[in-house]
Scaffold this motif. Structure first.
Motif, short mmCIF file in Angstrom:
data_model
loop_
_atom_site.label_atom_id
_atom_site.label_comp_id
_atom_site.label_asym_id
_atom_site.label_seq_id
_atom_site.Cartn_x
_atom_site.Cartn_y
_atom_site.Cartn_z
N UNK A 51 55.23 38.12 56.15
CA UNK A 51 56.14 39.15 56.64
C UNK A 51 57.43 38.57 57.23
N UNK A 52 57.60 37.26 57.17
CA UNK A 52 58.82 36.64 57.70
C UNK A 52 59.92 36.72 56.64
N UNK A 85 63.90 29.34 50.25
CA UNK A 85 62.57 28.72 50.21
C UNK A 85 61.60 29.48 51.10
N UNK A 86 62.07 29.95 52.26
CA UNK A 86 61.21 30.75 53.15
C UNK A 86 60.82 32.05 52.44
N UNK A 87 61.79 32.73 51.84
CA UNK A 87 61.51 33.98 51.15
C UNK A 87 60.50 33.76 50.02
N UNK A 88 60.70 32.73 49.21
CA UNK A 88 59.77 32.45 48.12
C UNK A 88 58.35 32.23 48.64
N UNK A 89 58.21 31.44 49.69
CA UNK A 89 56.88 31.17 50.25
C UNK A 89 56.25 32.43 50.83
N UNK A 90 57.05 33.22 51.53
CA UNK A 90 56.52 34.45 52.13
C UNK A 90 56.10 35.46 51.05
N UNK A 91 56.89 35.60 50.01
CA UNK A 91 56.53 36.52 48.92
C UNK A 91 55.27 36.05 48.21
N UNK A 104 61.71 36.54 62.62
CA UNK A 104 60.70 35.59 62.14
C UNK A 104 61.23 34.78 60.96
N UNK A 105 61.95 35.45 60.07
CA UNK A 105 62.56 34.75 58.94
C UNK A 105 63.54 33.68 59.44
N UNK A 106 64.41 34.04 60.36
CA UNK A 106 65.41 33.09 60.87
C UNK A 106 64.74 31.92 61.57
N UNK A 107 63.67 32.18 62.33
CA UNK A 107 62.97 31.08 63.00
C UNK A 107 62.38 30.10 61.97
N UNK A 108 61.81 30.64 60.91
CA UNK A 108 61.28 29.75 59.86
C UNK A 108 62.40 29.00 59.16
N UNK A 109 63.52 29.66 58.92
CA UNK A 109 64.66 28.98 58.29
C UNK A 109 65.22 27.89 59.20
#
Length: 190
Positions: free
Chosen positions: A48-49, A37-43, A57-62
């Motif tokens: 850049x997370x 879900x984080x990847x989909x939102x960022x794309x 940054x990705x892990x913090x959002x996850x």
């Protein structure tokens, strides 16, 4: 701890999402993977997370998404099956930065004492949201297995086979604490 929150983790491409689709079809509550879900939102938003750009940054959002999922699922009755969870995200952050977050977060936000891992996939493929290679998927699996065992979860490796058979095995698995178990003839991801 909530014994109602059951985590499915394991190898990328190991069939977690397919298995959760089957559990949803059978009427069970399912929480989709926080990282996806984080990847989909960022794309979608040009962010850049992303794990291939800024893993921390990705892990913090996850982690934030996983905590929100944990709190939201508290209002749902019966079992809730989670495609990955907070331990997975915290393990990613600790791997990326060395920040010692796994034990604190992993003990604060508990799931069912039995965690199910999917074994290594027969065929591994990348996609728009999964860009890491097979070797990275294997290393991630090993980190996650160690993390769940360190946090005193019982780790059950699901058998290979049809999605229906895997769902049956998951739903029939007894809950006992503190051991690694292989259902059927499964072997770990390595």
């Amino acid at each position: 701890m909530s014994n109602r929150y059951v985590v499915l983790s394991g190898c990328s491409g190991g069939g977690k999402s397919t298995l959760l689709t089957e559990l949803r079809r059978r009427g069970h509550a399912v929480v989709d993977e926080p990282g996806r879900r984080v990847v989909e939102a960022e794309l979608e938003n040009g962010g850049r997370a992303l794990p291939w750009i800024d893993l921390a940054a990705f892990a913090r959002q996850a982690i934030g998404t996983s905590i929100a999922d944990h709190e939201t699922a508290g209002a749902w009755p019966n079992l809730v099956f989670c495609d990955r969870g907070l331990v997975d995200a915290a393990a990613a952050l600790e791997h990326a930065t060395g920040e010692p977050v796994l034990e604190q977060l992993g003990r604060q936000y508990r799931y069912n004492e039995t965690v199910f891992l999917t074994p290594r996939p027969e065929i591994y493929a990348t996609d728009a949201g999964r860009r890491h290679g097979f070797e990275d998927a294997i290393a991630e699996y090993e980190r996650l297995e160690r993390a769940y065992l360190m946090l005193d979860y019982r780790v059950v490796v699901l058998p290979k086979g049809t999605v229906e058979a895997r769902a049956d095995a998951l739903l029939a698995a007894p809950t006992q604490h503190g051991r690694r178990v292989y259902l059927g003839r499964s072997r770990p991801c390595a």
